[in-house]
Every structure is written in C-alpha cells, then in structure tokens.
Enzyme design. Structure first.
Site, PDB file in Angstrom:
ATOM      1  N   LYS A 204       0.841  -1.206   0.000  1.00 17.37           N
ATOM      2  CA  LYS A 204       0.000   0.000   0.000  1.00 17.37           C
ATOM      3  C   LYS A 204       0.877   1.257   0.000  1.00 17.37           C
ATOM      4  CE  LYS A 204      -2.887   3.255   0.866  1.00 17.37           C
ATOM      5  NZ  LYS A 204      -3.879   3.754  -0.046  1.00 17.37           N
ATOM      6  N   CYS A 258      -2.375  11.376   1.354  1.00 19.61           N
ATOM      7  CA  CYS A 258      -1.773  10.069   1.057  1.00 19.61           C
ATOM      8  C   CYS A 258      -0.339  10.218   0.547  1.00 19.61           C
ATOM      9  CB  CYS A 258      -2.613   9.338   0.020  1.00 19.61           C
ATOM     10  SG  CYS A 258      -4.340   9.255   0.488  1.00 19.61           S
TER      11      CYS A 258
HETATM   12  N1  SAJ Z   1       0.204  15.121  -8.818  1.00 20.40           N
HETATM   13  C1  SAJ Z   1       1.219  15.728  -9.561  1.00 20.40           C
HETATM   14  N2  SAJ Z   1       1.592  15.157 -10.746  1.00 20.40           N
HETATM   15  C2  SAJ Z   1       1.013  14.020 -11.214  1.00 20.40           C
HETATM   16  C3  SAJ Z   1      -0.017  13.404 -10.464  1.00 20.40           C
HETATM   17  C4  SAJ Z   1      -0.397  13.973  -9.265  1.00 20.40           C
HETATM   18  O1  SAJ Z   1       1.781  16.762  -9.176  1.00 20.40           O
HETATM   19  O2  SAJ Z   1       1.420  13.557 -12.302  1.00 20.40           O
HETATM   20  C5  SAJ Z   1      -0.174  15.679  -7.508  1.00 20.40           C
HETATM   21  C6  SAJ Z   1      -1.642  16.099  -7.408  1.00 20.40           C
HETATM   22  O3  SAJ Z   1      -1.850  17.394  -7.901  1.00 20.40           O
HETATM   23  C7  SAJ Z   1      -1.854  16.012  -5.902  1.00 20.40           C
HETATM   24  C8  SAJ Z   1      -0.991  14.815  -5.491  1.00 20.40           C
HETATM   25  O4  SAJ Z   1      -0.056  14.648  -6.540  1.00 20.40           O
HETATM   26  O5  SAJ Z   1      -1.374  17.167  -5.246  1.00 20.40           O
HETATM   27  C9  SAJ Z   1      -1.742  13.526  -5.208  1.00 20.40           C
HETATM   28  O6  SAJ Z   1      -2.741  13.302  -6.169  1.00 20.40           O
HETATM   29  P1  SAJ Z   1      -3.114  11.852  -6.764  1.00 20.40           P
HETATM   30  O7  SAJ Z   1      -4.290  12.008  -7.642  1.00 20.40           O
HETATM   31  O8  SAJ Z   1      -1.920  11.236  -7.380  1.00 20.40           O
HETATM   32  O9  SAJ Z   1      -3.422  10.960  -5.472  1.00 20.40           O
HETATM   33  P2  SAJ Z   1      -4.487  10.984  -4.248  1.00 20.40           P
HETATM   34  O10 SAJ Z   1      -3.705  11.350  -3.023  1.00 20.40           O
HETATM   35  O11 SAJ Z   1      -5.710  11.751  -4.542  1.00 20.40           O
HETATM   36  O12 SAJ Z   1      -4.879   9.421  -4.168  1.00 20.40           O
HETATM   37  C10 SAJ Z   1      -3.852   8.443  -4.036  1.00 20.40           C
HETATM   38  C11 SAJ Z   1      -4.123   7.320  -5.028  1.00 20.40           C
HETATM   39  N3  SAJ Z   1      -2.928   6.510  -5.162  1.00 20.40           N
HETATM   40  C12 SAJ Z   1      -2.406   6.192  -6.337  1.00 20.40           C
HETATM   41  O13 SAJ Z   1      -2.852   6.553  -7.398  1.00 20.40           O
HETATM   42  C13 SAJ Z   1      -1.179   5.314  -6.292  1.00 20.40           C
HETATM   43  C14 SAJ Z   1      -5.316   6.484  -4.564  1.00 20.40           C
HETATM   44  O14 SAJ Z   1      -5.489   5.355  -5.360  1.00 20.40           O
HETATM   45  C15 SAJ Z   1      -5.126   6.036  -3.115  1.00 20.40           C
HETATM   46  O15 SAJ Z   1      -6.253   5.362  -2.630  1.00 20.40           O
HETATM   47  C16 SAJ Z   1      -4.932   7.265  -2.241  1.00 20.40           C
HETATM   48  O16 SAJ Z   1      -3.784   7.981  -2.721  1.00 20.40           O
HETATM   49  C17 SAJ Z   1      -4.742   6.803  -0.806  1.00 20.40           C
HETATM   50  O17 SAJ Z   1      -5.703   6.884  -0.014  1.00 20.40           O
HETATM   51  O18 SAJ Z   1      -3.692   6.290  -0.481  1.00 20.40           O
END
Ligand code: SAJ
Length: 436
Positions: A204, A258
C-alpha cells in the site's frame, strides 16, 4: 449476507465502506468520536461529499441496515478505518489506530475478525494492534483473527472503486487471510490478492511512494530543463510517446493526505535505505518555493504586484485542501509582500480570505493557477484582458487552454531566459505608461 460488522471511523473511507457492507446485507454499526457525524448519519445525511453516498445512505438507515454510534458493539467483524497523520517530526501518528483498537477490545467475541484498513507503517498490525487485541485473553489466529486490507480508492470515485479495484488482503495467518477475503468478497468484484500482513502494509505504501517519487522526477526535470533552457513539458510529452515510459506531470508540489504523508512511514522504518524516497519528498516539498521564485522573477520591478491565485485544493475538482502545496505558495508570496487574492470554486472557507473570480482577477498582474479544476481549462481571454493589469497566466498544472496571443502564457516549461524577457517587456511597458 448475515452477520454484524462494526466500522470504526466514519470518514472518507469508513463511511463508504460501511455503506458497501450494509448494501451487501450485513447489519452495520458505524462508530465515530464526533457526535455531529453520528447524528448526521443517523438522519440519513452523509457528512462526506462523495458521488453515490447521498442516494445510498438514507435507504440503508431507514431499513435499519446501517446506524451510527459513539461506542462499538459486539460484532463478527471490526473494520478500523481511522486516520494516520504524521507528527511534527514526520513520524506516523498511530494514536487513532491505538485508540480504535483499544475501543473494540471489550466488544470482541470468540472468532471475531479485526481488519485494519488505515494506512500504517510496516509491522503496525502485528506489533501494535495484535497485542492490544490479546489483552482480551483471546489468542490472535486461534480465537480471534486479524488482517490488514488497505484501501486504494480515489476520492470522487470511491463507491465505484471499492467494488471494482483489486484488493490486497494480508492476514497475520492463513485463517485470518481467508476470513477477511470471504468478507470482502461480499461486494468486491476485483481480484482479492492474498498475502502476509507486512507485505500488504508495504505494498500500500509503495503504491503512493511510486507516484510521489515519479512526480519528484518530473519536478526535478523542470529544474534541470530550466537551467539548460529546454522546455520540460515538451520533453515529457515526447518521452511519453515511448511505449514503456510514463513520466508524471510536474506541478506546485504534492498534496493530499496520502502521497504527501505515506512516504514518511517507510523513511521512519528504514531511514538509511530509503534515500530516494526521502529525497523525492524533499524535492516535492520545495516546489512551492520554486513556484514563488518564478512569480518573483516574472513580476520583478512591479511595486506591490497583485497575484490572483486560481485553485487552492490539493488537486483539481475536489474540495480537499489537506497538505495542499497551494497553501505554502500563498504564504511565501504574502511574506514576499505580494497582494494575493484567492479564488477557488470548490472551497467555501479557508484560512485565506476567498474572493470571487472577478475580484481575484481585477487589477492582477498574474493569474497563478495552482489546481487543475475543469473550470480553469477554458478561462475567458476577454475577461482576463478586461480585468487584469497585465493579462498573464502562470499555469503550474498545465491545464489552461489559452490560444490568445495577447495573453502572456507561462507554465513549467517556460525557462528563466524567457521569463526574464517577459519581465523586461513588462517593465518597459510600465515605464512607457508612466512617461505618457
Ligand atoms: N500530482 C502531480 N503530478 C502528477 C499526479 C499527481 O503533481 O502527475 C499531484 C496532485 O496534484 C496532488 C498529489 O499529486 O497534489 C496527489 O494526487 P493523486 O491524484 O496522485 O493521489 P491521491 O492522493 O488523490 O490518491 C492516491 C491514489 N494513489 C495512487 O494513485 C497510487 C489512490 O489510489 C489512493 O487510494 C490514495 O492515494 C490513498 O488513499 O492512499
């Protein structure tokens, strides 16, 4: 399905999970320490905004399949879904997990199953939760059972992903794993991936670390390309045409509860080895400063420049501001003396004063996009030109589609030499205005 399930923690994960089990036929008791949450749920109103919840909850409450309570009750299974934040010294704060485990001790009965869904450092389920449960005199693995089944859902799609995502199930022994698997089979249509507890905990964490490290790589690429006068966004676009390359997108930093938190759980357990993971965190945490420095360079020489911040949530199309890098960017800009006005269509209240779009843009020298809300994709060029002092958009999320040549468009592919030229032109125009 028969049986009674007690879900501890009715937040973003606990409430949707309780709804899924109740819909599958279980009698579900949801437990939370917040009395407002209890009364809201018992009246059929979800306090969590998530598609599908508002429709499902009232029926389940009316039919007596789901009710909320301040105290756990004896049940066949207990699901622990409480938060695991980080402390000020960047260690996992396991106080909620401990309290939740302690709270169910007197409600365990012979053959109860306990499932930890909260994201935890490797070893927590076995080293911390197990001894608490064994205070009952029951032996885990014989009289009661224990497993870690991490949630993996994306806010905005939680109910759907709970059903269709594959699910990792790590029991402390085979019977615990099997029992947990048959419980989740009641509504999960994805694969159930059976393993040991520590492996599940680590898997995870690595899912989110994979993303955090890759985003750091993209953010580092931006800084490398800047120093070499190369457009980083163009590099990412082209490199991603390779069938086995998937560079992530750079931005103002990484937010949410997360990705911005989970890596510390591994660093804490293996500080010597987790070098790349630590560095990635540091790189992403420094991005707000990098963004603020860009804004400084763009507006150098403009007295009390006004910045219209568009979007302060941690990512686009959500209301959640936890760990949002936008907060740091705004604080740095305000410390530097900028007049910052904040607009976010998804946020009602925040520590910053919020204004409407028109007010934010009026007289602004730069519109700084920090969250990729869909509504920003088509910013109206006429509105920008008529309201702003300088029609300039710095789009840190590369989400705005602006084709008007009269609007100065800056993104993370815009290098310092170009930014210096933009700034020189702005100063020249301002000097001309003063002279005339
Ligand atoms: N972000 C970037 N560049 C990217 C992708 C995201 O800067 O290419 C930033 C986003 O703007 C944001 C952060 O990263 O600030 C996180 O966003 P996210 O959409 O990647 O993730 P979360 O935190 O909304 O959700 C994640 C997910 N994990 C993965 O995709 C591996 C989700 O599946 C999990 O359930 C969740 O974390 C969790 O609860 O752990």
């Amino acid at each position: 399905m028969n049986g009674k399930i007690c879900v501890i923690g009715l937040g973003y994960i606990g409430l949707p999970t309780a709804v899924m089990f109740a819909s599958a036929g279980f009698e579900v008791i949801g437990v939370d320490t917040n009395p407002n949450v209890i009364s809201s749920i018992n009246s059929g109103y979800p306090h969590v905004v998530e598609p599908g919840l508002t429709e499902a909850l009232p029926h389940l409450v009316a039919e007596g399949k789901l009710r909320a309570s301040l105290k756990p009750e004896e049940a066949d299974a207990f699901i622990i879904a409480v938060p695991t934040p980080v402390t000020a010294d960047l260690k996992a704060d396991l106080s909620y997990v401990r309290e939740a485990s302690q709270s169910i001790v007197s409600s365990l009965k012979l053959h109860s199953l306990v499932i930890v869904e909260s994201t935890v450092p490797p070893g927590t389920t076995d080293d911390i939760v197990r001894p608490i449960l064994e205070q009952t005199g029951f032996t885990v693995g014989r009289q009661v059972f224990l497993a870690h089944c991490p949630e993996r859902v994306l806010p905005g799609k939680i109910l759907r992903e709970l059903v269709y995502n594959n699910r990792i199930i790590g029991g402390v022994d085979d019977i615990s794993t099997q029992r947990a698997a048959s419980l989740y089979r009641s509504f999960v249509q994805g694969d159930l991936l059976l393993t040991q507890t520590k492996v599940a905990e680590m898997a995870k964490l690595m899912e989110n670390i994979f993303r955090d490290v890759n985003i750091a790589l993209a953010n580092e690429l931006v800084q490398i390309c800047d120093s070499l006068a190369i457009d980083a966004l163009e590099v990412i676009k082209l490199a991603n045409c390779h069938p086995r390359v998937n560079l992530h997108q750079p931005g103002p930093g990484v937010g949410g509860h997360c990705l911005a938190v989970d890596p510390y759980f591994v660093v804490e357990r293996a500080p010597e080895q987790a070098k790349l993971i630590s560095l990635a965190r540091q790189t992403n945490r420094e991005m707000p400063q990098y963004i603020a420095d860009r804004v400084l360079k763009l507006t150098a020489g403009i007295d009390k420049a006004k910045i219209a911040v568009l979007g302060i949530t941690y990512k686009g199309n959500v209301t959640d501001m936890r760990e949002s890098p936008a907060i740091d960017v705004i604080e740095i800009l305000e410390q530097k003396g900028f007049n910052v006005k904040v607009y976010d269509p998804y946020v009602d209240h925040s520590a910053f004063e919020l204004v409407n779009r028109r007010e934010a843009l009026s007289g602004a020298h730069c519109a700084l996009v920090l969250a990729d809300h869909s509504e920003f994709k088509n910013l109206d060029p006429q509105l920008l030109k008529s309201l702003m002092s300088v029609p300039m958009v710095f789009d840190t999320k590369n989400c705005v589609d602006l084709k008007d040549p009269q609007i100065i468009s800056v993104n993370l592919g815009t290098t310092t030499d170009v930014i210096s030229r933009i700034n020189a032109a702005l100063r020249e125009a301002a000097a001309g205005d003063e002279a005339s």
